[in-house]
Design an enzyme around this catalytic site. Structure first.
Site, PDB file in Angstrom:
ATOM      1  N   GLU A  24     -11.635 -16.571 -50.156  1.00 30.08           N
ATOM      2  CA  GLU A  24     -11.927 -16.600 -48.725  1.00 30.08           C
ATOM      3  C   GLU A  24     -11.421 -17.892 -48.083  1.00 30.08           C
ATOM      4  O   GLU A  24     -10.892 -17.864 -46.966  1.00 30.08           O
ATOM      5  CB  GLU A  24     -13.431 -16.442 -48.486  1.00 30.08           C
ATOM      6  CG  GLU A  24     -13.992 -15.080 -48.853  1.00 30.08           C
ATOM      7  CD  GLU A  24     -13.412 -13.957 -48.009  1.00 30.08           C
ATOM      8  OE1 GLU A  24     -12.857 -14.237 -46.919  1.00 30.08           O
ATOM      9  OE2 GLU A  24     -13.495 -12.796 -48.430  1.00 30.08           O
ATOM     10  N   TYR A  45     -18.707 -15.942 -41.379  1.00 36.50           N
ATOM     11  CA  TYR A  45     -17.876 -14.924 -42.030  1.00 36.50           C
ATOM     12  C   TYR A  45     -17.814 -15.130 -43.537  1.00 36.50           C
ATOM     13  O   TYR A  45     -18.062 -14.201 -44.321  1.00 36.50           O
ATOM     14  CB  TYR A  45     -16.460 -14.939 -41.443  1.00 36.50           C
ATOM     15  CG  TYR A  45     -15.479 -14.175 -42.307  1.00 36.50           C
ATOM     16  CD1 TYR A  45     -15.458 -12.789 -42.293  1.00 36.50           C
ATOM     17  CD2 TYR A  45     -14.610 -14.840 -43.158  1.00 36.50           C
ATOM     18  CE1 TYR A  45     -14.588 -12.079 -43.101  1.00 36.50           C
ATOM     19  CE2 TYR A  45     -13.737 -14.149 -43.976  1.00 36.50           C
ATOM     20  CZ  TYR A  45     -13.732 -12.758 -43.940  1.00 36.50           C
ATOM     21  OH  TYR A  45     -12.882 -12.065 -44.753  1.00 36.50           O
ATOM     22  N   ASP A  49     -14.311  -9.795 -39.891  1.00 39.82           N
ATOM     23  CA  ASP A  49     -13.035 -10.505 -39.777  1.00 39.82           C
ATOM     24  C   ASP A  49     -12.226  -9.883 -38.645  1.00 39.82           C
ATOM     25  O   ASP A  49     -12.721  -9.030 -37.897  1.00 39.82           O
ATOM     26  CB  ASP A  49     -12.275 -10.480 -41.108  1.00 39.82           C
ATOM     27  CG  ASP A  49     -11.782  -9.091 -41.485  1.00 39.82           C
ATOM     28  OD1 ASP A  49     -12.176  -8.108 -40.813  1.00 39.82           O
ATOM     29  OD2 ASP A  49     -10.990  -8.986 -42.449  1.00 39.82           O
TER      30      ASP A  49
END
Length: 339
Positions: free
Chosen positions: A16, A97, A115
């Protein structure tokens, strides 16, 4: 992608962080290099900064690398990866997120991962014109995603809607004719698929001009470890002069700058490069490299150090400088081959 279906929070977190502001195909190669070099978070935490930055070289947004190192050492010191959404949010460089992604994929916690793909799917499916980059829009779409989340298998649901946005409800050429949700898609029914989602902010780019003086004496160069905040923090560079416009460096101007740098030795301009251009999200950078050979000595400027040419491969440089070094070694070897 190797991180799909992954349950190890370290690997999910690493993927990520790498994929923030980075295309998947570019990020994949870096992810594989990092996993190979640092198979677990302890290995990453134990590594010297310069080694991590060198591995990150070329990926950009170097604050991510700085946060990666800090967070790895914090987690290693605490002995375990946080296993709650609240705990994950406390990590440096981890926002809503990323925290939701780790919580969902690693620990099966019911948190919606929102996202760019998810913003687009929700905006089109429900025909919502609230700007996705506004405070109101972010709150609205995150709450909507939370309401839609399949509580019994949040990881599969989150992965599915992100993949759907990446492969079917794409930004430019969505596959509306093949879309399984086309019957209920408001944007398709109203003919506004290509209008949504809406962004309210227009990106403004600043143009900057970097003039790098490559000062060489024998087989060493002056190198600075860039510590100040801003782009390229913690990377290395040559002697920098930033100007407001393109500058033509003629001998009188070079002589004046060398005198300003308190260099007493005889010198010779070996070469002046063509323009190097690098695009960042908010900036357009132009770079020029002026190679100056000093014959007798080279005074070390404050904040700089002499680095042997053979040691350059161990240092992390901005992409513009690595591109120049690659061309220099291939096409301009002679100026550095002093025997």
């Amino acid at each position: 992608m190797p991180w799909k279906g992954e349950k190890d929070p370290y690997k999910i977190w690493l993927s990520e962080v790498i994929l923030q502001q980075t295309r998947v195909q570019q990020g994949l190669a870096y992810y594989e290099k990092f996993i190979s070099t640092f198979p677990n978070i302890q290995a990453l935490a134990d590594s010297p900064d310069v080694m991590v930055y060198k591995l990150w070289e070329g990926l950009g947004y170097y604050s991510r690398c700085k946060n990666l190192i800090f967070t790895a050492r914090q987690i290693a010191a605490e002995g375990k990866f946080p296993d709650t959404y609240t705990g994950l949010l406390k990590l440096k460089g981890v926002g809503p997120y990323t925290a939701a992604a780790i919580a969902s994929f690693a620990f099966d916690l019911p948190h919606a991962v929102v996202d760019g793909n998810v913003f687009r799917v929700l905006s089109r499916f429900f025909g919502e014109s609230i700007p996705i980059d506004s405070t109101k829009g972010k709150v609205f779409f995150n709450q909507l995603a939370g309401k839609l989340l399949f509580q019994h298998d949040p990881a599969s649901y989150n992965q599915a809607i992100m993949d759907f946005g990446a492969t079917v409800c794409t930004p430019q050429i969505p596959l509306c004719d093949e879309c399984p949700l086309r019957v209920k898609c408001v944007a398709l029914r109203q003919g506004i698929v290509h209008v949504l989602p809406i962004k309210e902010k227009q990106l403004k780019k600043v143009t900057r001009y970097f003039n790098y003086f490559v000062f060489i004496h024998e087989k060493s160069l002056l190198i600075k470890h860039r510590k100040e905040k801003g782009i390229w923090q913690n990377l290395h560079e040559f002697v920098l002069v930033e100007t407001e416009a393109v500058t033509v460096w003629k001998k009188p101007a070079i002589r004046l700058f060398i005198k300003k740098c308190n260099q007493q030795s005889k010198w010779k301009v070996v070469s002046v490069s063509d323009d190097y251009k690098q695009l960042l999200t908010h900036q357009v950078l132009h770079g020029k490299f002026i190679v100056v050979k000093f014959f007798d000595s080279l005074n070390v400027l404050p904040g700089y150090e002499k680095v042997p040419i053979g040691k350059l491969d161990e240092l992390a440089f901005p992409k513009m400088i690595t591109s120049y070094l690659a061309n220099m070694r291939a096409e301009m070897l002679q100026p550095f081959n002093y025997g």
